[in-house]
Design a protein around this motif. Sequence first.
Motif, short mmCIF file in Angstrom:
data_model
loop_
_atom_site.label_atom_id
_atom_site.label_comp_id
_atom_site.label_asym_id
_atom_site.label_seq_id
_atom_site.Cartn_x
_atom_site.Cartn_y
_atom_site.Cartn_z
N VAL A 48 1.16 3.63 -0.69
CA VAL A 48 1.25 2.28 -1.26
C VAL A 48 -0.07 1.54 -1.09
O VAL A 48 -0.46 0.76 -1.94
N GLN A 49 -0.79 1.80 0.01
CA GLN A 49 -2.05 1.11 0.26
C GLN A 49 -3.19 2.11 0.28
O GLN A 49 -3.42 2.79 1.26
N LEU A 50 -3.91 2.18 -0.83
CA LEU A 50 -5.09 3.04 -0.95
C LEU A 50 -6.34 2.18 -0.80
O LEU A 50 -6.27 0.96 -0.95
N PRO A 51 -7.49 2.78 -0.54
CA PRO A 51 -8.71 1.99 -0.32
C PRO A 51 -9.11 1.12 -1.50
O PRO A 51 -9.63 0.03 -1.31
N ASP A 52 -8.87 1.58 -2.71
CA ASP A 52 -9.39 0.85 -3.86
C ASP A 52 -8.32 0.15 -4.70
O ASP A 52 -8.66 -0.71 -5.51
N GLN A 53 -7.07 0.50 -4.55
CA GLN A 53 -6.01 -0.18 -5.28
C GLN A 53 -4.66 0.18 -4.70
O GLN A 53 -4.55 1.07 -3.86
N SER A 54 -3.67 -0.51 -5.14
CA SER A 54 -2.33 -0.32 -4.61
C SER A 54 -1.61 0.82 -5.34
O SER A 54 -1.77 0.98 -6.55
N GLY A 55 -0.80 1.56 -4.59
CA GLY A 55 0.07 2.55 -5.23
C GLY A 55 1.01 1.87 -6.22
O GLY A 55 1.44 2.48 -7.19
N PHE A 56 1.31 0.61 -5.96
CA PHE A 56 2.14 -0.15 -6.90
C PHE A 56 1.44 -0.32 -8.24
O PHE A 56 2.08 -0.39 -9.27
N ASP A 57 0.11 -0.39 -8.22
CA ASP A 57 -0.65 -0.50 -9.47
C ASP A 57 -0.67 0.83 -10.22
O ASP A 57 -0.74 0.84 -11.45
N LEU A 58 -0.62 1.94 -9.50
CA LEU A 58 -0.72 3.26 -10.11
C LEU A 58 0.61 3.79 -10.65
O LEU A 58 0.61 4.63 -11.54
N ILE A 59 1.72 3.35 -10.12
CA ILE A 59 3.02 3.92 -10.47
C ILE A 59 3.30 3.85 -11.97
O ILE A 59 3.87 4.77 -12.54
#
Length: 129
Positions: A48-59
């Motif tokens: 859910v918390q990646l260095p450059d963006q949220s896993g919520f943004d990628l889903i």
Amino acid sequence: MEDQPDTLLIIRSTLHQQGHQLHFFPNGRIATAQAIQALQPALILLDVQLPDQSGFDLIGSLRSIAPCIALTGFSDMSIVERAKALGFFGFLGKPIRPAYFPQQIARLLAGEAVWEQSWLSDIPMPIFS
């Protein structure tokens, strides 16, 4: 996608022992939907918390490729509720527990949605029925 070395080690060693082929993407910038689609994954484990963006943004761009499983150490139930609302197929709380992780993956690969947290004890507890 996972960026924590200890979690990567557990995931890598456990799934490799089970004969699964693994591909890791350290951040969302290189984990494009096209790159992941080309791999034809059975599951996508998405921090859910990646260095450059949220896993919520990628889903949004990944959930049509394969079932996406949220990984996070955050204990706030609103995170779990948000993951479910955004279309994640499951949720595994960190730290990943090596004693339970193989069974969790087997259940997910069998098509069972797994919503379990592990931040309260050593035994993963169901979040949703």
